[in-house]
Design an enzyme around this catalytic site. Structure first.
Site, PDB file in Angstrom:
ATOM      1  N   SER A  54      19.099  -1.101  -8.646  1.00  0.00           N
ATOM      2  CA  SER A  54      19.291  -0.354  -9.884  1.00  0.00           C
ATOM      3  C   SER A  54      17.948   0.210 -10.316  1.00  0.00           C
ATOM      4  O   SER A  54      16.897  -0.164  -9.790  1.00  0.00           O
ATOM      5  CB  SER A  54      19.856  -1.256 -10.987  1.00  0.00           C
ATOM      6  OG  SER A  54      18.903  -2.224 -11.385  1.00  0.00           O
ATOM      7  N   LYS A  55      17.978   1.105 -11.283  1.00  0.00           N
ATOM      8  CA  LYS A  55      16.746   1.652 -11.843  1.00  0.00           C
ATOM      9  C   LYS A  55      17.067   2.237 -13.206  1.00  0.00           C
ATOM     10  O   LYS A  55      18.180   2.707 -13.467  1.00  0.00           O
ATOM     11  CB  LYS A  55      16.167   2.737 -10.942  1.00  0.00           C
ATOM     12  CG  LYS A  55      14.655   2.762 -10.902  1.00  0.00           C
ATOM     13  CD  LYS A  55      14.068   1.597 -10.137  1.00  0.00           C
ATOM     14  CE  LYS A  55      12.556   1.726 -10.015  1.00  0.00           C
ATOM     15  NZ  LYS A  55      11.992   0.648  -9.200  1.00  0.00           N
ATOM     16  N   GLY A  56      16.077   2.199 -14.078  1.00  0.00           N
ATOM     17  CA  GLY A  56      16.210   2.798 -15.397  1.00  0.00           C
ATOM     18  C   GLY A  56      15.055   3.736 -15.672  1.00  0.00           C
ATOM     19  O   GLY A  56      13.934   3.502 -15.207  1.00  0.00           O
ATOM     20  N   ASP A  69      16.333   9.115 -11.689  1.00  0.00           N
ATOM     21  CA  ASP A  69      16.859   7.764 -11.844  1.00  0.00           C
ATOM     22  C   ASP A  69      17.802   7.411 -10.694  1.00  0.00           C
ATOM     23  O   ASP A  69      17.737   6.313 -10.126  1.00  0.00           O
ATOM     24  CB  ASP A  69      17.584   7.641 -13.183  1.00  0.00           C
ATOM     25  CG  ASP A  69      17.918   6.204 -13.539  1.00  0.00           C
ATOM     26  OD1 ASP A  69      17.145   5.310 -13.166  1.00  0.00           O
ATOM     27  OD2 ASP A  69      18.944   5.974 -14.182  1.00  0.00           O
TER      28      ASP A  69
END
Length: 682
Positions: free
Chosen positions: A399-401, A380
């Site tokens: 961002s990243k999830g 992530d």
């Protein structure tokens, strides 16, 4: 009741009846993923219940289902049966795609509450919902707030891993159990395992200029050792061996975070006692684990643990948890850790206003799950950091999830929904448990692996939850909501494909004449669009369902059929393969055979490693899916070159254009480029 006067064991009888429904499930489902489903009792109730239920029961259940249809967390209520004898019913309603282990966990919950006797449990299925009814006798001496205690317990059981097998006691309440689970996960991902001596040795070697690739190999070896020493099972063992100290740690967390008994002074006094108890332990490993739990308490900036209504647990963790950790060269702006009953996940963003996709990771076996779990946060972080650099020319940061569901999980959509629900808890402060908290944070998400078709739902649900910026909450949504569906227009794929076409033109090659290998199949966003817009001779595709190969080129019309229908390669019509072609289904447990007579005993292992197989070679390689670091310094010597039938070695590919993030590690990319491969990283 008890088996006899001398044997004080309770004896339970269960009866089960298969429910039948007059109205089919599809007839009451909306087009918006369960947000506006029909909840009319006469249409969603099973036939047996509808025939025998009293009018007041129908009204009660209808009211609970109506409430549950507007949320993802359970709805609870108490019904007084006979107050004089202490007879009550606790009725719980939740969506049928969640609540793993709740039914059996409820028995442990009631039994652990002094002076409560559970006499009957009922489980009633409806289309899209479940209603559980517990008949409880409250004996003399019961706590005056036992009902609110049970409701809090139900909320924690529903939203955390500790559901079915945990036995509760004075030191292991539902709160303690949930705390232990989440603290253990924090320790696994964020505790600095590498010793100062080891770091000093690495510094020495790096100063001696032994080479970046060798340093990276050493880091990989150290990480492998860490995962053995700091395995989740060992961390859990250290916690379970020290339940009384963990009870104090949970109390310390409560002092720091609870809206009801917040006290920094009490926390400081208790912390001193905890330090003494930890230092008195004889086992060094247990000392480190419990000290890390204490650090977890200090680093949590915000949690939704105290909300009455929640479907998963969320913790905002201070980015100080990454200080002095060489794996993470830059501290992000925010780290969210999200734990559900059947998933775990993270969300990392590098500025206050950031945008990036959320991917859902599936595992076909427990071994694959453990491998995915080991690097989940690092994946992530790396994805978010990559997105941060890709977003350098737009106002929003990166961002990243990531969401990892349990091995062999069949319903991954529910995990995504509860992950989003927890993020909305973070964005929408609860006036009851967070009266003084203001949230100016803005989180935006987009589609990624296995989530492209859920962007509409997330946008609609954010609107239902009351998020002010709900229209901008997701990208890749449909035009109905003002979006541009990424998969429909192939936005990412078109950019990747232009690099392929431009490179081929520079190399003097025609697309129609080149061979290509691809990871990520026709059921995915990138994979399907790559098939639909390309004109090459694709000879190999690897996806979650298996390996599809044909040296003369896979039938283009059949590939288009799969891509249009979003079907994985296992649905390829095998009669369209040449005699040298094959399809290895990773779900198949029996031995499968390749055309040359080679037996494939482990189809999952064959799929996972086929990108290193001698047959996986072509002019062009376009990774449109696959796990991060599939090509790294430990296997680059196998991946970079292949031998022809005469034993002459050459580059496996002339051109690599990455569509999938992080498929090839940076040091492996440099090796490929040094050997003459033209490579464009994502």
């Amino acid at each position: 009741n008890h088996v006899s006067d001398t044997v004080k064991t309770n004896l339970w009888f269960f009866t089960a009846e298969k429910a039948s429904f007059l109205v089919p499930r599809e007839a009451v489902k909306s087009k918006h993923e369960g947000i506006h489903d029909d909840t009319t009792m006469t249409r969603i109730a099973n036939d047996q219940f509808r025939d025998v239920a009293a009018e007041e029961t129908l009204e009660l259940y209808q009211d609970l289902i109506n409430q549950a249809s507007r949320k993802l967390s359970p709805v609870t209520t108490f019904v007084t049966e006979n107050e004089h004898v202490g007879s009550y019913r606790l009725v719980i309603c939740h969506r049928s795609d969640s609540g793993r282990g709740l039914f059996s966990g409820l028995s442990n919950l009631v039994k652990s509450t002094p002076s409560l006797l559970l006499t009957r449990k009922e489980f009633e299925p409806f289309h899209g919902f479940v209603v559980i009814s517990l008949s409880i006798t409250a004996e003399s001496g019961v706590s005056p707030n036992w009902q609110s205690q049970l409701e809090d317990g139900v909320s924690l059981l529903f939203s955390s891993f500790a559901s079915s097998s945990t036995t509760f006691s004075k030191n292991v309440t539902p709160f303690n159990s949930a705390y232990n689970t989440c603290a253990a996960i924090y320790v696994f991902y964020f505790h600095a395992h590498v010793s100062a001596e080891t770091l000093a040795d690495l510094d020495y070697l790096q100063n001696r200029l032994i080479g970046e690739s060798k340093i990276n190999k050493l880091h990989t070896m150290i990480r492998t050792q860490e995962l053995t020493t700091w395995s989740e099972s060992r961390i859990d063992g250290a916690i379970n061996n020290n339940i009384e100290i963990m009870h104090l740690l949970a109390q310390h967390f409560d002092y720091l975070q609870s809206p009801y008994q917040h006290s920094n002074q009490s926390a400081a006094a208790l912390e001193s006692d905890i330090h003494k108890l930890i230092h008195a332990l004889e086992d060094d490993f247990e000392q480190e684990v419990l000290s890390a739990c204490l650090r977890f308490n200090a680093l949590v900036k915000h949690t939704n643990m105290y909300r009455k209504s929640k479907s998963a647990l969320l913790f905002e963790i201070s980015t100080d948890c990454l200080k002095n950790n060489r794996r993470y060269p830059e501290q992000p702006y925010c780290i969210l850790m999200i734990i559900g009953s059947d998933f775990r996940g993270f969300h990392v963003r590098f500025s206050d206003i950031s945008r990036g996709g959320v991917r859902l990771i599936k595992s076909k076996s427990q071994v694959e799950w453990q491998r995915n779990a080991a690097e989940l946060f690092f994946e992530d972080y790396s994805l978010a950091w990559t997105q941060q650099r890709k977003n350098k020319d737009i106002p929003e940061g990166g961002s990243k999830g990531v969401i990892l569901t349990l091995a062999k999980s069949t319903d991954n959509t529910s995990a995504f929904k509860r992950y989003i629900d927890a993020i909305l808890d973070y964005l929408l402060p609860d006036p009851e448990t967070q009266p003084n908290r203001r949230s100016d944070d803005m989180v935006f998400i987009g589609p990624d692996e296995n989530t492209a078709d859920l962007m509409d739902w997330a946008c609609d649900f954010a609107c239902m939850r009351g998020l002010r910026t709900w229209k901008a909450f997701t990208t890749g949504k449909s035009a109905r909501l003002g979006g541009i569906p990424h998969d429909q227009f192939g936005m990412t794929t078109r950019g990747v494909h232009q690099y392929v076409l431009g490179s081929l033109a520079k190399m003097g090659l025609n697309e129609e004449d080149v061979t290509k290998c691809q990871t990520g199949g026709p059921d995915g966003d990138l994979g399907s669009n790559e098939i639909l817009i390309s004109k090459d001779k694709t000879i190999a595709i690897i996806d979650g369902s298996g390996v599809l190969y044909d040296p003369i080129g896979l039938n283009r019309s059949e590939l288009r059929r799969l891509a249009t229908a979003r079907l994985p390669v296992k649905h390829f019509t095998t009669k369209l393969l040449s005699p040298q072609g094959f399809l290895i289904n990773s779900d198949e447990k029996s031995v499968q055979m390749l055309p040359d007579g080679t037996e494939v005993e482990d189809s999952l292992k064959f799929r996972n490693n086929f990108h290193l197989h001698p047959l996986f070679t072509a002019d062009v390689f376009v990774p449109c899916g696959g796990r991060p670091a599939a090509v790294n310094m430990s296997n680059i010597n196998v991946f970079e070159r292949v031998k022809d039938p005469n034993g002459v070695a050459s580059n496996r590919f002339k051109l690599i254009v990455e569509g999938a993030n992080l498929f090839i590690t940076q040091d492996a990319r440099l090796v490929l480029e040094n050997n003459g491969v033209v490579l464009f990283k994502d």
